[in-house]
Design a protein around this motif. Structure first.
Motif, PDB file in Angstrom:
ATOM      1  N   GLU A  43      -0.178  13.608  56.821  1.00  0.00           N
ATOM      2  CA  GLU A  43       1.175  13.063  56.871  1.00  0.00           C
ATOM      3  C   GLU A  43       1.900  13.497  58.145  1.00  0.00           C
ATOM      4  O   GLU A  43       2.668  12.730  58.730  1.00  0.00           O
ATOM      5  CB  GLU A  43       1.968  13.509  55.648  1.00  0.00           C
ATOM      6  N   TRP A  44       1.643  14.725  58.582  1.00  0.00           N
ATOM      7  CA  TRP A  44       2.310  15.265  59.766  1.00  0.00           C
ATOM      8  C   TRP A  44       1.995  14.431  61.012  1.00  0.00           C
ATOM      9  O   TRP A  44       2.812  14.349  61.929  1.00  0.00           O
ATOM     10  CB  TRP A  44       1.889  16.716  59.974  1.00  0.00           C
ATOM     11  N   ALA A  58      -9.658  12.345  63.667  1.00  0.00           N
ATOM     12  CA  ALA A  58     -10.170  13.332  64.621  1.00  0.00           C
ATOM     13  C   ALA A  58      -9.328  14.601  64.602  1.00  0.00           C
ATOM     14  O   ALA A  58      -9.864  15.720  64.619  1.00  0.00           O
ATOM     15  CB  ALA A  58     -10.189  12.729  66.035  1.00  0.00           C
ATOM     16  N   PHE A  59      -8.018  14.445  64.555  1.00  0.00           N
ATOM     17  CA  PHE A  59      -7.128  15.606  64.494  1.00  0.00           C
ATOM     18  C   PHE A  59      -7.347  16.387  63.207  1.00  0.00           C
ATOM     19  O   PHE A  59      -7.417  17.630  63.212  1.00  0.00           O
ATOM     20  CB  PHE A  59      -5.672  15.140  64.594  1.00  0.00           C
ATOM     21  N   ALA A 119       2.281  21.791  66.656  1.00  0.00           N
ATOM     22  CA  ALA A 119       3.189  22.404  65.685  1.00  0.00           C
ATOM     23  C   ALA A 119       2.630  22.278  64.271  1.00  0.00           C
ATOM     24  O   ALA A 119       2.732  23.209  63.457  1.00  0.00           O
ATOM     25  CB  ALA A 119       4.565  21.751  65.775  1.00  0.00           C
ATOM     26  N   GLY A 120       2.034  21.125  63.957  1.00  0.00           N
ATOM     27  CA  GLY A 120       1.437  20.951  62.644  1.00  0.00           C
ATOM     28  C   GLY A 120       0.301  21.925  62.391  1.00  0.00           C
ATOM     29  O   GLY A 120       0.206  22.533  61.316  1.00  0.00           O
ATOM     30  N   SER A 121      -0.549  22.095  63.372  1.00  0.00           N
ATOM     31  CA  SER A 121      -1.665  23.040  63.228  1.00  0.00           C
ATOM     32  C   SER A 121      -1.159  24.473  63.087  1.00  0.00           C
ATOM     33  O   SER A 121      -1.678  25.246  62.274  1.00  0.00           O
ATOM     34  CB  SER A 121      -2.608  22.926  64.425  1.00  0.00           C
ATOM     35  N   VAL A 125      -2.516  26.100  59.522  1.00  0.00           N
ATOM     36  CA  VAL A 125      -3.653  27.029  59.537  1.00  0.00           C
ATOM     37  C   VAL A 125      -3.228  28.470  59.228  1.00  0.00           C
ATOM     38  O   VAL A 125      -3.863  29.129  58.385  1.00  0.00           O
ATOM     39  CB  VAL A 125      -4.412  26.936  60.877  1.00  0.00           C
ATOM     40  N   PRO A 126      -2.184  29.029  59.854  1.00  0.00           N
ATOM     41  CA  PRO A 126      -1.773  30.387  59.477  1.00  0.00           C
ATOM     42  C   PRO A 126      -1.334  30.502  58.018  1.00  0.00           C
ATOM     43  O   PRO A 126      -1.540  31.553  57.397  1.00  0.00           O
ATOM     44  CB  PRO A 126      -0.607  30.676  60.429  1.00  0.00           C
TER      45      PRO A 126
END
Length: 274
Positions: A43-44, A58-59, A119-121, A125-126
């Motif tokens: 969604e991001w 891919a992202f 910013a989404g990653s 992930v954290p």
């Protein structure tokens, strides 16, 4: 969206994460949480202006591979997860500056889109690392559930206090409906949760002040997470990240506060020795 619809959806969905956190072994929980977070990350991509399916896949695949690599290489010490959780804390501190300057990266250029994907990653992930770190520790399922519960308490306290007493706008250029009174209501609810729940976490009275400090820091972070998603929606012209949950929008609309609170909570717990 109506209040009744919000409450009904919340009551139907709430048992699922509770049961997962308490009953699933950490590896299984890590896989399930990764799937949910990646759904939110899909969604991001709309916030970043990606509309074609192939770049979005891919992202998502790149982030999935990163999470898989972290899970594979974590080892008993979980050092990579702890390091990424700390990176998440630093990222959310930087987000405060972004919220204070909401016009930054407000455009359709490739640079702005790439920054929003990053910013989404950095949000997703954290947060995954932090939750797995919490769940794998001593009394881990309880601590992980408490971390989720404090965000629910913050959201609920802010919603009801803001609806009843909200006068002073928190960030009108980002989210006009949020108020300082709502923030104080959320913080109060979190402090009350700490007082009610510290015994279940294996803590004594002497550790209660540290726990209250921890939940207040995490609650403040949850507000920053909420504001970042509001900023992304404002930049992209979207009202909700999706429509999967009646009355609640998309997956990311349910995760935004958690994404910021989890790294702060996990790192803060270690820092305070809880």
């Amino acid at each position: 969206m109506s209040r009744r619809q919000r409450v009904t959806t919340a009551l139907l969905l709430a048992p699922l994460p509770v049961l997962a956190l308490l009953l699933l072994p950490t590896p299984w929980l890590a896989a399930l949480v990764a799937a949910v977070l990646l759904a939110g990350l899909w969604e991001w991509t709309a916030f970043a202006g990606l509309s074609d399916t192939l770049p979005r896949i891919a992202f998502l695949a790149a982030n999935a591979l990163l999470i898989a690599a972290l899970a594979w290489g974590a080892g008993p010490s979980l050092f990579p997860l702890k390091l990424l959780a700390l990176l998440g804390v630093l990222w959310w501190l930087a987000v405060v500056l972004w919220v204070l300057h909401p016009g930054f990266a407000d455009g359709e250029g490739q640079g702005a889109g790439a920054l929003k994907l990053l910013a989404g990653s950095l949000a997703v992930v954290p947060a995954w690392c932090a939750l797995v770190w919490l769940h794998a520790g001593e009394l881990g399922p309880r601590w992980a559930l408490f971390a989720i519960a404090l965000v629910w308490a913050a959201d609920s306290g802010a919603y009801f206090a803001g609806s009843k007493f909200g006068r002073r706008k928190l960030a009108p250029a980002v989210s006009p409906n949020k108020s300082w009174e709502g923030v104080w209501g959320g913080l109060t609810a979190c402090a009350l949760l700490a007082v009610l729940g510290f015994g279940l976490l294996g803590l004594g009275w002497r550790q209660l002040p540290a726990l209250v400090l921890l939940v207040l820091l995490a609650a403040v972070a949850s507000v920053v997470g909420d504001l970042l998603e509001s900023l992304m929606k404002r930049h992209s012209g979207l009202k909700d990240s999706g429509r999967i949950f009646p009355g609640h929008g998309g997956v990311m609309d349910r995760l935004d506060s958690l994404l910021a609170a989890l790294p702060v909570f996990a790192v803060g717990k270690a820092w305070l020795g809880l």
